[in-house]
Scaffold this motif. Sequence first.
Motif, mmCIF file in Angstrom:
data_model
loop_
_atom_site.group_PDB
_atom_site.id
_atom_site.type_symbol
_atom_site.label_atom_id
_atom_site.label_comp_id
_atom_site.label_asym_id
_atom_site.label_seq_id
_atom_site.Cartn_x
_atom_site.Cartn_y
_atom_site.Cartn_z
ATOM 1 N N ARG A 151 0.821 -1.211 0.000
ATOM 2 C CA ARG A 151 0.000 0.000 0.000
ATOM 3 C C ARG A 151 0.852 1.257 0.000
ATOM 4 N NH1 ARG A 151 -2.847 0.958 5.476
ATOM 5 N NH2 ARG A 151 -0.687 1.564 5.894
ATOM 6 N N ASP A 152 1.910 1.275 0.788
ATOM 7 C CA ASP A 152 2.670 2.502 1.019
ATOM 8 C C ASP A 152 3.843 2.676 0.063
ATOM 9 O OD1 ASP A 152 0.920 2.916 3.088
ATOM 10 O OD2 ASP A 152 2.294 2.203 4.639
ATOM 11 N N GLU A 153 4.376 1.596 -0.456
ATOM 12 C CA GLU A 153 5.497 1.682 -1.397
ATOM 13 C C GLU A 153 4.955 1.403 -2.796
ATOM 14 O OE1 GLU A 153 8.444 2.647 -0.642
ATOM 15 O OE2 GLU A 153 8.257 2.638 1.535
ATOM 16 N N GLY A 154 4.709 2.468 -3.546
ATOM 17 C CA GLY A 154 4.065 2.310 -4.843
ATOM 18 C C GLY A 154 4.779 1.337 -5.761
ATOM 19 N N ALA A 155 6.118 1.346 -5.722
ATOM 20 C CA ALA A 155 6.869 0.470 -6.624
ATOM 21 C C ALA A 155 6.698 -0.989 -6.242
ATOM 22 C CB ALA A 155 8.350 0.846 -6.592
ATOM 23 N N ALA A 156 6.448 -1.280 -4.977
ATOM 24 C CA ALA A 156 6.364 -2.669 -4.534
ATOM 25 C C ALA A 156 5.198 -3.391 -5.194
ATOM 26 C CB ALA A 156 6.238 -2.726 -3.005
ATOM 27 N N ALA A 157 4.006 -2.789 -5.178
ATOM 28 C CA ALA A 157 2.844 -3.424 -5.792
ATOM 29 C C ALA A 157 3.029 -3.562 -7.295
ATOM 30 C CB ALA A 157 1.585 -2.610 -5.485
ATOM 31 N N GLU A 158 3.558 -2.520 -7.913
ATOM 32 C CA GLU A 158 3.785 -2.564 -9.358
ATOM 33 C C GLU A 158 4.780 -3.662 -9.717
ATOM 34 O OE1 GLU A 158 3.887 -0.845 -13.425
ATOM 35 O OE2 GLU A 158 2.490 -0.689 -11.751
ATOM 36 N N ASN A 159 5.880 -3.714 -8.977
ATOM 37 C CA ASN A 159 6.900 -4.727 -9.260
ATOM 38 C C ASN A 159 6.385 -6.137 -8.997
ATOM 39 O OD1 ASN A 159 8.726 -2.764 -10.009
ATOM 40 N ND2 ASN A 159 9.746 -2.688 -8.024
ATOM 41 N N LEU A 160 5.624 -6.295 -7.908
ATOM 42 C CA LEU A 160 5.091 -7.612 -7.593
ATOM 43 C C LEU A 160 4.175 -8.100 -8.715
ATOM 44 C CD1 LEU A 160 4.683 -10.006 -5.689
ATOM 45 C CD2 LEU A 160 2.857 -8.708 -4.573
ATOM 46 N N ALA A 161 3.317 -7.215 -9.205
ATOM 47 C CA ALA A 161 2.406 -7.608 -10.283
ATOM 48 C C ALA A 161 3.175 -8.028 -11.520
ATOM 49 C CB ALA A 161 1.456 -6.455 -10.605
ATOM 50 N N ARG A 162 4.214 -7.314 -11.855
ATOM 51 C CA ARG A 162 4.994 -7.653 -13.047
ATOM 52 C C ARG A 162 5.717 -8.978 -12.871
ATOM 53 N NH1 ARG A 162 8.099 -2.294 -15.056
ATOM 54 N NH2 ARG A 162 8.538 -3.684 -16.801
ATOM 55 N N PRO B 163 8.026 -16.470 0.605
ATOM 56 C CA PRO B 163 7.238 -15.267 0.299
ATOM 57 C C PRO B 163 7.774 -13.987 0.917
ATOM 58 C CG PRO B 163 5.815 -17.097 0.916
ATOM 59 C CD PRO B 163 7.209 -17.524 1.228
ATOM 60 N N GLU B 164 8.550 -14.112 1.982
ATOM 61 C CA GLU B 164 9.065 -12.903 2.612
ATOM 62 C C GLU B 164 9.997 -12.121 1.688
ATOM 63 O OE1 GLU B 164 11.687 -16.374 3.560
ATOM 64 O OE2 GLU B 164 9.540 -15.952 3.668
ATOM 65 N N ALA B 165 10.468 -12.774 0.608
ATOM 66 C CA ALA B 165 11.331 -12.074 -0.346
ATOM 67 C C ALA B 165 10.594 -10.966 -1.077
ATOM 68 C CB ALA B 165 11.908 -13.063 -1.359
ATOM 69 N N VAL B 166 9.271 -10.891 -0.921
ATOM 70 C CA VAL B 166 8.525 -9.796 -1.543
ATOM 71 C C VAL B 166 9.006 -8.452 -1.013
ATOM 72 C CG1 VAL B 166 6.627 -9.635 0.117
ATOM 73 C CG2 VAL B 166 6.197 -9.153 -2.285
ATOM 74 N N ALA B 167 9.607 -8.447 0.162
ATOM 75 C CA ALA B 167 10.124 -7.204 0.739
ATOM 76 C C ALA B 167 11.187 -6.580 -0.151
ATOM 77 C CB ALA B 167 10.685 -7.456 2.137
ATOM 78 N N LEU B 168 11.894 -7.397 -0.938
ATOM 79 C CA LEU B 168 12.921 -6.863 -1.830
ATOM 80 C C LEU B 168 12.329 -5.910 -2.866
ATOM 81 C CD1 LEU B 168 14.929 -10.147 -2.604
ATOM 82 C CD2 LEU B 168 15.517 -8.349 -0.959
ATOM 83 N N LEU B 169 11.054 -6.093 -3.180
ATOM 84 C CA LEU B 169 10.442 -5.319 -4.257
ATOM 85 C C LEU B 169 10.103 -3.906 -3.836
ATOM 86 C CD1 LEU B 169 8.022 -8.085 -5.583
ATOM 87 C CD2 LEU B 169 10.269 -7.460 -6.475
ATOM 88 N N GLY B 170 10.092 -3.632 -2.547
ATOM 89 C CA GLY B 170 9.760 -2.297 -2.088
ATOM 90 C C GLY B 170 10.962 -1.469 -1.693
ATOM 91 N N ASP B 171 12.119 -2.102 -1.585
ATOM 92 C CA ASP B 171 13.343 -1.407 -1.202
ATOM 93 C C ASP B 171 13.987 -0.837 -2.453
ATOM 94 O OD1 ASP B 171 15.790 -0.545 -0.353
ATOM 95 O OD2 ASP B 171 16.434 -2.451 0.505
ATOM 96 N N PRO B 172 14.254 0.476 -2.502
ATOM 97 C CA PRO B 172 14.861 1.046 -3.709
ATOM 98 C C PRO B 172 16.134 0.330 -4.142
ATOM 99 C CG PRO B 172 14.132 2.794 -2.242
ATOM 100 C CD PRO B 172 13.952 1.499 -1.488
ATOM 101 N N GLY B 173 16.896 -0.172 -3.170
ATOM 102 C CA GLY B 173 18.113 -0.905 -3.522
ATOM 103 C C GLY B 173 17.944 -2.402 -3.438
ATOM 104 N N GLY B 174 16.705 -2.846 -3.222
ATOM 105 C CA GLY B 174 16.471 -4.260 -2.969
ATOM 106 C C GLY B 174 16.761 -5.167 -4.140
ATOM 107 N N LEU B 175 16.717 -4.649 -5.356
ATOM 108 C CA LEU B 175 16.927 -5.480 -6.528
ATOM 109 C C LEU B 175 18.339 -5.346 -7.086
ATOM 110 C CD1 LEU B 175 13.518 -4.995 -8.385
ATOM 111 C CD2 LEU B 175 14.224 -6.812 -6.824
#
Length: 1012
Positions: free
Chosen positions: A582-593, A609-621
Amino acid sequence: MTGPGTPFGGRRQGRFSQLARRGFTDPRAASLLLDHEALHPVGDDGVLLDALAATADPDLALAALTRLAEAQPEGDRAVLLDTLLAAKPLRDRLLAVLGASEALGDHLARHPVEWRTLTAFDTADLHPGIEEFTAALAEATDPDSLRVGYRRALLTIAARDMTGTTGFTETAAELADLATATLRAALRIAAAEAPEDAAGCRLAVIGMGKCGGRELNYVSDVDVIFVAEPPEGAAEDTEPAALRAATRLAARMMRICSDTTAEGTIWPVDANLRPEGRNGPLVRTLSSHLAYYHRWAKTWEFQALLKARPMAGDEELGARYAEAVAPLVWGAAERDNFVPDVQRMRRRVEESIPADRVDRELKLGPGGLRDVEFAVQLLQLVHGRTDPALRHASTLDALHALAEGGYIGRKDAASLHDSYEFLRTVEHRIQLYRLRRTHLMPEDEADLRRLGRSLGLTPDPVAEVTAAWRRHTTAVRRLHEKLFYRPLLDAVAGLEGGGVRLAPEAARVRLVALGYADPAAALRHLTALASGVTRKAAIQRTLLPVLLDRFADSADPDAGLLGFRKVSDALGTSPWYLRLLRDEGAAAENLARVLSAGRLAPDLLLRAPEAVALLGDPGGLAPRGATALRQEVLAAVGRADSAEAATVAARGVRRRELFRTAAADIVGAYRPTEAPPGEGQGPALDQVGDALTDINAATLAGALRAAVQARWGDELPTRFAIIAMGRFGGHELGYGSDADVLFVHEAREGADRAEADRAALAVAGELTRLLQLPSGDPPLLIDTALRPEGRGGPLVRALDNYAAYYRRWSLVWESQALLRAQPVAGDPELGERFTALIDPLRYPEAGLSESDVREIRRLKARMEAERLPRGADPTTHTKLGRGGLSDIEWTVQLLQLRHAAELPELRTTRTRRALAAAEAAGLLDAEDAAVLDAAWILASRVRNAVMLVRGRPQDTFPTDPRELAAVARYLGYEPGAARQQDTGSGGQMIDDYRRTTRRARTVVERLFYDGD
């Protein structure tokens, strides 16, 4: 001498203050104009000053009024001024126009008697239509008289608009009706100038766009399509002549409207919405139009036809055209990739806006007019097939019908209506000022002030109009993102008063249009995710519109939604998960892709599944790097209480890092997004190869540590090193690549040689066993077939044993294989000594003998003949096919074997670096190098795409249509590029692949087989 202290100066200052209070921004200039002889004796009349104060720009209105009064014929000035004071309707209309439109003020100054058209409106004049405008233009017999008549009619429309007699909807309809009458008059004039052309054809003019929808701007291109037939009763063979005559007639009509003279211009007539656009014939027969639409038309063309309306020319032919295309329009939603095609076109439009204008674009920017129009048209096309009530050409009429039919919520529709009306009104006011086509919000304060006042915004028009504009664009942007999806969620939410109750069949139709092959399953997933009154369900209802939009843009929406449900089921009780999305716009977008891109990345994510956290961190990828990965893996192995547990820990790190790499690749973190498909992807591919190599190297280091410490603790009686070979050694691993390795050891000083040999063999065997333990993770398969004597030789050898073998028995193919040998794990000093041992073999000082060259060519030809799988297409096999990886790599390796001894820059394990070095050294020209590089990149990316999509490796394109489409999307192609075409080819993607590799094969045959 006068000044503030004198009576005259005091009166002047008092007058200036009064003018300022009335809204004049330059009271001194206004005072001079009021004293002008042209306005004598009304300059100080309070009625006139109050009327000027009510206009959008009092300064502009006064200056225009002065010019108009000056231009009056002798005796008429007094009539104008007397009527102005005596007749409030004229005063309001005339001054409102003069205060809003500099261009219409100029027109009145050129034609000073036309102010009389505003003196009184008959009842019929209050809401004129096509017939009234046609009558008003009936006397126009040439282009200039038509321009004057058009401006005269435009003056009356503006007067009704600026005084509130008509609202936006009526004004836009009147402008469209005036355009219709103008086209008819222009066609009449063109026919009079060329009567033989008029007699030689039947020509119908079809209005498109805003004109077709009766929602035209003050200044806009008028979009049209021309359809023609021979005259009634003419012989069939007259069709070509009739089309030529119709083309000349249509072109003349367009010029009459578009040309600029002393009387200005009317507007450009744009025929680019015709079949084939500007490349197609200007005029076609009805049968030719239909043949094109049935076979070649793109989705956006049917969307454009939604507003088609016969406007001028042959009425019967125009009606037949409209009747014939209507079924095509309302069947467009059944086309493959319909919704993604429409949405992609919208994104394309947004991306075409210059960056310095995007925040000022009323029409094309985010939250602008086009967002409303696209959303409404999309819903019309999806549901209009079965509901004729939605078949409106006008945006606002269609919006109302969608709300009435329960396809969108009434509140959402009302909000969109208000925002669209506001934005269109703003657009009208901006264009009316100089009658110029623009959709940009002004930046100048004076322009903003005039705009705000024209909308009735006071007392701070600049701030108020800016705030209102931002408020409405924000509302449109929010609604545009959810409009197509919210009714689906409301339909499954099960909440009282929760919104639209979309009928089950309508929900199914909408999901099918979005690309869901199993709409019933999709509805079940949505129900599970979004129903109920919990905070979790409420957040999901907020998130799902964005996610569903992204799933619809993928090759497999069903898989994306299913994956999201699985991840949400696994993490739904974790408080951070939904908050992150909800709060990290890129996270939802990246997860969907990621979830909709294929099987590999979602499978990795569902394992952890906890690796989804990587998608919201600007440096996570961002890739971790070899050192950090090795340290983490060895630390995890050191904490384990068994070799098996240590391997599980190492695999856990590998799984997470594979997901990080795949996700970064899918969302474009590595990809130069401005490059065309297949081009400019080398650096991105290199980053993927480096990341995968580092991951596998760290995993091997962990497995080696686990194999050693389980039996020998920290002290193995021999040094042990793992040498990467093939694509592993070249840092060119793909997602599905095996890890080619050699094992080398050397007994420690004082250790028993036989014991060292046994220990090394045991370590190699244990390492292999640990890596082969059953697991749900992607396997790390090690391949030792490149060792001396192949599979028949010892699994591990001592360093001196390698030296003896290579000195006595080595064949040229082994020297070639060693070109990509690189230590990756184990004892680093031993690895360096192994590298020093093999350098003379892979970089031979004498180069290659002719017999060696012949042997390499023989082996390559044999491999092509024997190893290509039976039934495989040699034009699309990425590894062994023509122009594929093997072709390029063997060609580069031949150059290395021949020249690396004297050219140190060729001494690299990486194919692309060696190719670049060979080009720099003049061993091949730049064009050949570019051809080989492009083919190698493309073949490598196809292999990666197939693994990401299918979850298992394959060296050719998949045959399943959805998988093929997903591969195309990864490679950057638009939807449909992978679909089977009428020619039986695999679409643009496979055609491009064959073309690229065919060119590479030509270079390979010249350099590898025919070279000296």
